[in-house]
Motif scaffolding. Structure first.
Motif, PDB file in Angstrom:
ATOM      1  N   ILE A  80      46.300  38.633  30.645  1.00 16.60           N
ATOM      2  CA  ILE A  80      45.169  37.885  31.185  1.00 16.60           C
ATOM      3  C   ILE A  80      44.951  36.589  30.417  1.00 16.60           C
ATOM      4  O   ILE A  80      44.621  35.553  31.006  1.00 16.60           O
ATOM      5  N   MET A  81      45.176  36.617  29.130  1.00 14.71           N
ATOM      6  CA  MET A  81      45.042  35.383  28.367  1.00 14.71           C
ATOM      7  C   MET A  81      46.147  34.393  28.738  1.00 14.71           C
ATOM      8  O   MET A  81      45.931  33.174  28.685  1.00 14.71           O
ATOM      9  N   ARG A  82      47.294  34.878  29.154  1.00 12.27           N
ATOM     10  CA  ARG A  82      48.341  33.989  29.659  1.00 12.27           C
ATOM     11  C   ARG A  82      47.884  33.359  30.976  1.00 12.27           C
ATOM     12  O   ARG A  82      48.173  32.184  31.258  1.00 12.27           O
ATOM     13  N   ILE A  83      47.182  34.134  31.784  1.00 11.30           N
ATOM     14  CA  ILE A  83      46.645  33.608  33.042  1.00 11.30           C
ATOM     15  C   ILE A  83      45.587  32.543  32.761  1.00 11.30           C
ATOM     16  O   ILE A  83      45.574  31.470  33.381  1.00 11.30           O
TER      17      ILE A  83
ATOM     18  N   TRP B 234      46.697  41.410  40.384  1.00  8.97           N
ATOM     19  CA  TRP B 234      45.893  41.119  39.202  1.00  8.97           C
ATOM     20  C   TRP B 234      44.510  40.572  39.541  1.00  8.97           C
ATOM     21  O   TRP B 234      43.656  40.473  38.665  1.00  8.97           O
ATOM     22  N   GLY B 235      44.311  40.178  40.772  1.00 11.02           N
ATOM     23  CA  GLY B 235      43.016  39.608  41.102  1.00 11.02           C
ATOM     24  C   GLY B 235      42.860  39.338  42.577  1.00 11.02           C
ATOM     25  O   GLY B 235      43.685  39.727  43.411  1.00 11.02           O
TER      26      GLY B 235
ATOM     27  N   TYR C   8      41.010  40.822  37.424  1.00 13.81           N
ATOM     28  CA  TYR C   8      40.461  42.129  37.075  1.00 13.81           C
ATOM     29  C   TYR C   8      40.462  42.343  35.565  1.00 13.81           C
ATOM     30  O   TYR C   8      41.317  41.817  34.844  1.00 13.81           O
ATOM     31  N   ALA C   9      39.526  43.117  35.088  1.00 11.92           N
ATOM     32  CA  ALA C   9      39.351  43.353  33.658  1.00 11.92           C
ATOM     33  C   ALA C   9      40.579  44.047  33.056  1.00 11.92           C
ATOM     34  O   ALA C   9      41.205  44.897  33.699  1.00 11.92           O
TER      35      ALA C   9
ATOM     36  N   VAL D   4      37.172  38.442  34.941  1.00 13.58           N
ATOM     37  CA  VAL D   4      37.209  37.019  34.589  1.00 13.58           C
ATOM     38  C   VAL D   4      37.258  36.181  35.853  1.00 13.58           C
ATOM     39  O   VAL D   4      37.972  36.525  36.804  1.00 13.58           O
ATOM     40  N   HIS D   5      36.525  35.083  35.868  1.00 10.02           N
ATOM     41  CA  HIS D   5      36.722  34.069  36.893  1.00 10.02           C
ATOM     42  C   HIS D   5      37.469  32.912  36.253  1.00 10.02           C
ATOM     43  O   HIS D   5      37.111  32.461  35.150  1.00 10.02           O
TER      44      HIS D   5
END
Length: 277
Positions: A259-262, A217-218, A248-249, A200-201
């Protein structure tokens, strides 16, 4: 057997002219190109093709453009000192210096102890090559991303990504005025590379960039914080701000939630609204 030794045994005189030496040198260079350079270039091209559609053509022309023009502008992608400076410069000038991502150390640190996935060597498109989720996780992640966008229709909308051009992304809704980074990004907040690795970007507050990078995480985009994209595209693409990062995936359902929290933190940062659902 060296040529000089062979000619000595056969009693053949060997007195190479300048033309002979040039021919030998060119032959050696051609041999090196055909046995070393061309195979390496072909492997690099095949890797580029494996990323699938992205911000540049997924063909030989796109590969040449990336390697010949884009690559020299790339920066390192793991340092966080730029965000520290931005937070210090903005101190006392509005909220958000602490970021919008408030996860426990256990939640955000669930990637700790794991090596970061390998990210492709090409600056565009930015894709991870290892730790790619299986199809079931990919499908659940796409569903979660879509549901999040529809649930927050009062803040965001789906639209074709300005940077990827082959994927729908989350954008700030039209009725919300935008300034600063949101204006630079032409309202784009986040997108999934759904045809490839499912990384994800997302655009995050500087403090949140520090959190996700340091927690593993990224990482940043190689063009983040530069004017390379605008310069190379002759003004047809927006600058990529330093706050534009690769997440990252997800490998598990629990990581989808994180990731959805991010992504949610990115929406709050870009819209300036707190009622993210």
């Amino acid at each position: 057997m060296p040529i000089t030794t062979l000619t000595s045994v056969l009693r053949i005189p060997f007195n190479p002219t300048a033309q002979d030496r040039l021919t030998l040198a060119l032959s050696a260079a051609a041999l090196a190109v055909s046995t070393v350079v061309l195979p390496a270039a072909y492997r690099d091209y095949k890797l580029f093709k494996s990323y699938g559609p992205g911000g540049v053509p997924n063909n030989a022309l796109g590969w040449v453009i990336v390697r010949a023009l884009f690559q020299p502008f790339g920066r390192e992608m793991l340092s966080t000192h730029e965000y520290v400076k931005r937070i210090a410069a903005a101190e006392g000038h509005g909220k958000g210096n602490d970021g919008f991502l408030f996860l426990s150390e256990e939640e955000l640190g669930s990637r700790r102890g794991e090596e970061r996935p390998v990210v492709g060597p090409h600056v565009v498109p930015q894709r991870q090559l290892t730790q790619v989720p299986d199809e079931a996780v990919m499908e659940k992640f796409r569903a979660a991303f879509s549901a999040f966008g529809h649930r927050n229709h009062h803040l965001v909308k789906f639209q074709k990504s300005n940077l990827e051009r082959h994927a729908d992304g989350l954008f700030v809704a039209d009725h919300i005025p935008v300034f600063g980074i949101a204006k630079t990004m032409k309202r784009e907040i986040a997108h999934i590379h759904s045809g490839n690795d499912h990384s994800v970007h997302v655009v995050l507050a500087p403090a949140d960039c520090i959190k996700v990078i340091e927690a593993g995480w990224g990482q940043r985009h190689a063009f983040s914080g530069t004017s390379a994209m605008t310069f190379l595209s002759l003004g047809t693409r927006p600058d990529i701000p330093a706050e534009y990062v690769l997440i990252y995936a997800p490998r598990t359902e629990a990581e989808i939630e994180t990731i959805m929290r991010i992504v949610s933190a990115g929406v709050e940062f870009m819209t300036g609204k707190e009622d993210v659902r």
